[in-house]
Design an enzyme around this catalytic site. Structure first.
Site, short mmCIF file in Angstrom:
data_model
loop_
_atom_site.label_atom_id
_atom_site.label_comp_id
_atom_site.label_asym_id
_atom_site.label_seq_id
_atom_site.Cartn_x
_atom_site.Cartn_y
_atom_site.Cartn_z
N GLN A 191 0.86 -1.20 0.00
CA GLN A 191 0.00 0.00 0.00
C GLN A 191 0.88 1.23 0.00
O GLN A 191 0.40 2.35 -0.08
CB GLN A 191 -0.87 0.01 1.25
CG GLN A 191 -1.79 -1.18 1.34
CD GLN A 191 -2.39 -1.30 2.74
OE1 GLN A 191 -3.43 -0.75 3.02
NE2 GLN A 191 -1.73 -2.03 3.61
N HIS A 211 -1.64 1.37 -4.34
CA HIS A 211 -2.09 2.76 -4.34
C HIS A 211 -1.19 3.63 -5.21
O HIS A 211 -1.13 4.84 -5.01
CB HIS A 211 -2.11 3.31 -2.91
CG HIS A 211 -3.04 2.55 -2.01
ND1 HIS A 211 -2.98 2.61 -0.64
CD2 HIS A 211 -4.06 1.71 -2.28
CE1 HIS A 211 -3.91 1.84 -0.10
NE2 HIS A 211 -4.57 1.27 -1.09
N CYS A 219 1.04 15.31 -15.30
CA CYS A 219 0.46 16.66 -15.27
C CYS A 219 -1.06 16.55 -15.27
O CYS A 219 -1.64 15.80 -16.07
CB CYS A 219 0.94 17.43 -16.49
SG CYS A 219 0.06 18.98 -16.70
N CYS A 222 -2.20 18.21 -19.01
CA CYS A 222 -1.91 17.59 -20.32
C CYS A 222 -1.53 16.11 -20.21
O CYS A 222 -1.35 15.44 -21.21
CB CYS A 222 -0.82 18.36 -21.05
SG CYS A 222 0.82 18.08 -20.35
N CYS A 246 3.26 22.62 -20.04
CA CYS A 246 2.14 23.57 -19.80
C CYS A 246 2.66 24.95 -19.42
O CYS A 246 2.08 25.96 -19.80
CB CYS A 246 1.21 23.04 -18.72
SG CYS A 246 0.25 21.64 -19.28
N SER A 312 -2.29 -1.38 9.24
CA SER A 312 -3.42 -1.39 10.16
C SER A 312 -4.63 -2.07 9.49
O SER A 312 -5.67 -2.22 10.12
CB SER A 312 -3.79 0.04 10.57
OG SER A 312 -4.15 0.78 9.41
N SER A 335 2.97 -6.67 13.20
CA SER A 335 2.79 -5.22 13.27
C SER A 335 2.93 -4.78 14.72
O SER A 335 3.04 -5.62 15.61
CB SER A 335 1.42 -4.82 12.72
OG SER A 335 1.39 -3.45 12.41
N ARG A 336 2.92 -3.46 14.93
CA ARG A 336 3.02 -3.01 16.33
C ARG A 336 1.70 -3.11 17.04
O ARG A 336 1.63 -3.21 18.25
CB ARG A 336 3.52 -1.55 16.36
CG ARG A 336 4.99 -1.42 16.05
CD ARG A 336 5.56 -0.13 16.56
NE ARG A 336 4.91 1.03 16.01
CZ ARG A 336 5.54 2.10 15.54
NH1 ARG A 336 6.86 2.13 15.55
NH2 ARG A 336 4.88 3.13 15.09
P1 CNA Z 1 -1.30 2.87 8.78
O1 CNA Z 1 -2.77 2.85 8.85
O2 CNA Z 1 -0.60 4.10 9.20
O3 CNA Z 1 -0.79 1.63 9.66
C1 CNA Z 1 0.55 1.35 9.83
C2 CNA Z 1 0.64 0.23 10.85
O4 CNA Z 1 1.99 -0.16 10.95
C3 CNA Z 1 0.17 0.64 12.23
O5 CNA Z 1 -0.76 -0.30 12.71
C4 CNA Z 1 1.45 0.62 13.08
O6 CNA Z 1 1.22 0.11 14.37
C5 CNA Z 1 2.33 -0.31 12.31
N1 CNA Z 1 3.75 0.03 12.44
C6 CNA Z 1 4.33 1.24 12.36
N2 CNA Z 1 5.66 1.12 12.46
C7 CNA Z 1 5.91 -0.19 12.64
C8 CNA Z 1 7.09 -0.94 12.82
N3 CNA Z 1 8.30 -0.37 12.85
N4 CNA Z 1 6.99 -2.28 12.97
C9 CNA Z 1 5.77 -2.89 12.94
N5 CNA Z 1 4.63 -2.22 12.77
C10 CNA Z 1 4.70 -0.89 12.61
O7 CNA Z 1 -0.78 2.53 7.32
P2 CNA Z 1 -1.34 1.43 6.29
O8 CNA Z 1 -0.21 1.19 5.38
O9 CNA Z 1 -1.99 0.31 6.95
O10 CNA Z 1 -2.48 2.26 5.54
C11 CNA Z 1 -2.52 2.39 4.18
C12 CNA Z 1 -2.20 3.82 3.70
C13 CNA Z 1 -1.01 4.43 4.36
C14 CNA Z 1 -1.81 3.75 2.25
O11 CNA Z 1 -2.75 4.43 1.51
C15 CNA Z 1 -0.44 4.38 2.12
O12 CNA Z 1 -0.27 5.07 0.94
C16 CNA Z 1 -0.32 5.26 3.29
N6 CNA Z 1 1.04 5.63 3.74
C17 CNA Z 1 2.14 5.19 3.08
C18 CNA Z 1 3.40 5.56 3.52
C19 CNA Z 1 4.62 5.08 2.78
O13 CNA Z 1 4.54 4.88 1.58
N7 CNA Z 1 5.74 4.87 3.48
C20 CNA Z 1 3.54 6.37 4.66
C21 CNA Z 1 2.37 6.81 5.31
C22 CNA Z 1 1.14 6.43 4.84
#
Ligand code: CNA
Length: 381
Positions: A191, A211, A219, A222, A246, A312, A335-336
């Site tokens: 994502q 995503h 752009c 265009c 543009c 998440s 995940s955390r």
């Molecule tokens: P989110 O909803 O912010 O969830 C991130 C999850 O990761 C949370 O539950 C945290 O607890 C967990 N987390 C954070 N750091 C750690 C770690 N070091 N170890 C383990 N777990 C960790 O983000 P999702 O990706 O679930 O949601 C999707 C969105 C976020 C997408 O549309 C992305 O484009 C968007 N996003 C992307 C980025 C990126 O490209 N780096 C940054 C911020 C948001």
């Protein structure tokens, strides 16, 4: 004893009773189970409680057919729920599965890039926690295409935080690369929009950026497509990146147009986003790449392990991947924070994903190869 807190033993008893009922439901089937529920009016309430469904007070007085219909709907939902696979208790069990896997699907989220200094959205220190300054009614508006057209500066103000600093990648990216190098990565569904997967060497045919990403930008006026990194300088400076084609056209036109006409044009809504470059990430209100569905439906047929990391699981359709996998495919979540209650992962490991994947690589006997890839991903000084 309404409102009394259950003891640990009572909770355990209830869980065991629920497990027995689930087994009975799956063994004898829906119709026989409904007969069993209905043979005594006192039965439905405790049964439904075990399944986490609270029946309304006085439901006993409802016509039998209505109760039956309601129970049926609830049980259909229950039947669709995945059951935990036996014998998956820890990472060493997952390591054993990895040893015999050929097609691992990895689903990733912002959590796999936080150790590189890129904030996620929903953590307590994530981007959503400091949105007051934008005065938005919903944090998702940051990715609202209509708002972007009205005022691209809001998006660009926070976008600079998401830009990858250099060509480094995290140990979790390295772990996914390890799966690829060992020939067992079926696909990474990310994502993330930071495109760090490319730096980690995940091949294009192994990666689905659900995503979109900062890899390219187009752009708004265009459609001119450019490499995403050509925007990074402007984004870091806080300048809205503009399309060179543009801009040139606009200058020529302006030289020919009267001052009064130019003033009227600049107040026009279209004029605000004229020639504005937008990274090719999918905003709310834009269609998701059709590739996602087609690819997922193919991949689920051959997958033999699902690993979800650092997400998440709040955003559809990626959040639905664990639900549409065949029930016999093992599922690991790292995940955390816990995944929502609607998910049934065989193993949930809560902690820093970089630490957990290192442990997993170690359990699998691949530590040296893993560390070698990690080493190559260290940020260049
Ligand atoms: P989110 O909803 O912010 O969830 C991130 C999850 O990761 C949370 O539950 C945290 O607890 C967990 N987390 C954070 N750091 C750690 C770690 N070091 N170890 C383990 N777990 C960790 O983000 P999702 O990706 O679930 O949601 C999707 C969105 C976020 C997408 O549309 C992305 O484009 C968007 N996003 C992307 C980025 C990126 O490209 N780096 C940054 C911020 C948001």
């Amino acid at each position: 004893m309404e409102g009394r807190q259950l003891s640990e033993q009572e909770i355990l008893d209830a869980k065991n009773a629920a497990a027995k009922l689930r087994k009975k439901l799956r063994t004898i089937g829906m119709d026989a189970f409904l007969d069993y529920c209905m043979k005594d009016p006192s039965i439905p309430r405790p049964i439904m409680n075990y399944f986490g469904i609270i029946l309304p007070v006085g439901y006993e007085r409802l016509p039998r057919d209505t109760i039956l219909r309601a129970l049926e709907i609830m049980l259909i939902k229950e039947m669709k729920k995945r059951e935990n696979l036996p014998d998956i208790k820890n990472l060493s069990d997952i390591a054993k599965i990895l040893a015999n896997c050929q097609n691992v699907i990895v689903v990733t989220g912002a959590g796999i890039s936080t150790s590189l200094g890129i904030p996620d959205f929903r953590s307590s220190d994530g981007i959503y926690s400091r949105l007051e300054k934008y005065n938005l009614s919903d944090p998702q508006e940051l990715f609202d295409i209509a708002l972007f057209r009205q005022d691209p500066s809001i998006f660009y103000d926070f976008a600079k935080e998401l830009l990858p600093e250099d060509r480094g990648y995290s140990p979790t990216h390295a772990f996914i690369r390890l799966l690829q190098d060992r020939g067992i990565l079926l696909r990474q569904y990310t994502q993330n929009i930071d495109d760090i997967e490319s730096s980690a060497g995940i091949k294009e045919d192994k990666l689905l950026q659900c995503h979109g990403s900062f890899k390219t930008a187009s752009c708004l006026t265009c459609g001119n497509k450019v490499p995403g990194h050509s925007l990074f300088h402007d984004i870091r400076l806080g300048t809205i990146p503009k399309c060179s084609i543009c801009s040139e056209l606009q200058t020529k036109l302006q030289q020919k147009t009267s001052r009064a006409k130019r003033k009227a044009d600049s107040e026009d809504d279209e004029a605000v986003c004229y020639g504005v470059m937008k990274p090719d990430i999918t905003f709310f209100g834009e269609p998701l790449a059709s590739e996602f569905r087609t690819q997922m439906l193919q991949d689920r047929e051959v997958a033999d392990l699902l690993i979800c990391i650092g997400t998440s699981l709040q955003v559809a359709p990626v959040a639905g991947i664990p639900h549409i996998m065949p029930a016999n495919v093992p599922q690991l979540f790292i995940s955390r924070e816990c995944a929502g209650r609607e998910y049934v992962f065989d193993l949930e490991i809560l902690g820093q994903c970089d630490t957990v994947v290192r442990q997993l690589a170690d359990e699998a006997g691949w530590l040296a190869q893993f560390e070698d890839i990690v080493q190559r991903g260290q940020k260049t000084p």
